[in-house]
Design a protein around this motif. Sequence first.
Motif, mmCIF file in Angstrom:
data_model
loop_
_atom_site.group_PDB
_atom_site.id
_atom_site.type_symbol
_atom_site.label_atom_id
_atom_site.label_comp_id
_atom_site.label_asym_id
_atom_site.label_seq_id
_atom_site.Cartn_x
_atom_site.Cartn_y
_atom_site.Cartn_z
ATOM 1 N N VAL A 1 -1.566 10.473 9.411
ATOM 2 C CA VAL A 1 -0.311 10.959 8.838
ATOM 3 C C VAL A 1 -0.494 12.347 8.220
ATOM 4 N N VAL B 1 -5.105 10.570 5.532
ATOM 5 C CA VAL B 1 -4.040 9.593 5.268
ATOM 6 C C VAL B 1 -3.609 8.992 6.603
ATOM 7 N N ASN C 1 -1.578 5.513 8.794
ATOM 8 C CA ASN C 1 -0.528 4.489 8.689
ATOM 9 C C ASN C 1 -1.075 3.270 7.960
ATOM 10 N N GLU D 1 -1.224 5.129 3.805
ATOM 11 C CA GLU D 1 -0.044 5.849 3.331
ATOM 12 C C GLU D 1 0.377 5.316 1.966
#
Length: 312
Positions: free
Chosen positions: A237, A259, A261, A298
């Motif tokens: 992410v 970062v 999911n 996340e």
Amino acid sequence: MDSAREQEIEQQTRAHQRTLTLTLGLTLTVFIAELVGVILTGSLALLVDVGHMLTDVTVLVASTITAVLMRRRPTASKTWGWARLEVITAAAGSTILLLVGGYACIESALRLFGVEEEHVHDIGLMLVFGLIGLSANLVSLVILRSSHKDNLNMHAAFLEVMNDALGSVGVIVAALMVMYLGWTDADALIGGAIALLMIPRAIRLITKSLKVLLEETPHGLDLKAVRKHLARVPGVVAVHDLHASTVATGMTQLSAHIVVNGNLSDGQRAEILRSMQMCLRTHFPVSIDHTTFQIEPEGYEQRYESTMHIHA
């Protein structure tokens, strides 16, 4: 690092140790001979060459010790082993070279402008010692030529000997000019000119060493491009806290917070790690073998900060 790579490094450092020891023995012998020559002739050009030789001996002693210590394996207190010592050695040697160059420039100016009335006592001896120095330097350059690009330590040793060879050429030219043209200031002028040529080379090596010691991003590595590539890995992410530096020649490291999911499985996270490591080893001009990634689901950072505020 795999065993094949470790064996390759071990063989290389052993070869460096042998090369440096041989070069050191030759340089030390000529240094003693040229030191006697300075006392007998009073030549500034020969003095600069002896200054070169002193720097050579210092750097070669330190470089040889470094080559030995770099073979030692990392320990709990020295997790990178002694690899960083090669950079410190290069910085110290180039600093000495810079100081010798500065002194020779001042001495040259004093002689040329008549502040010091110093001339060569024996031109024939000056020429002989110049030829001895040049011969020894050429042999040392041949010995070091095949490995001078391997790391900063070997490059510093090669640079010192190359500069000293230039100094020996200057001694020979100055002796010939005094001998055949009768121009006694040639010794001081050429001695100063050689010193001026030393200084930029010393500054370049100091700069390279400081960049490593200051942990700057490795030359040729674009961190913006690295960030974009890592962010494109499926499941990633965002990328933050990205850092890259050089421990020693051929040893680069990179760390980042990744970062991902929040619903990924352990297997998918492992695949993300594998993809990022492969990308950094093969995609960029600078291969990065040492990587440290912190995988964050996340929302992890926000939750962590919230917890910290509550406990505070």
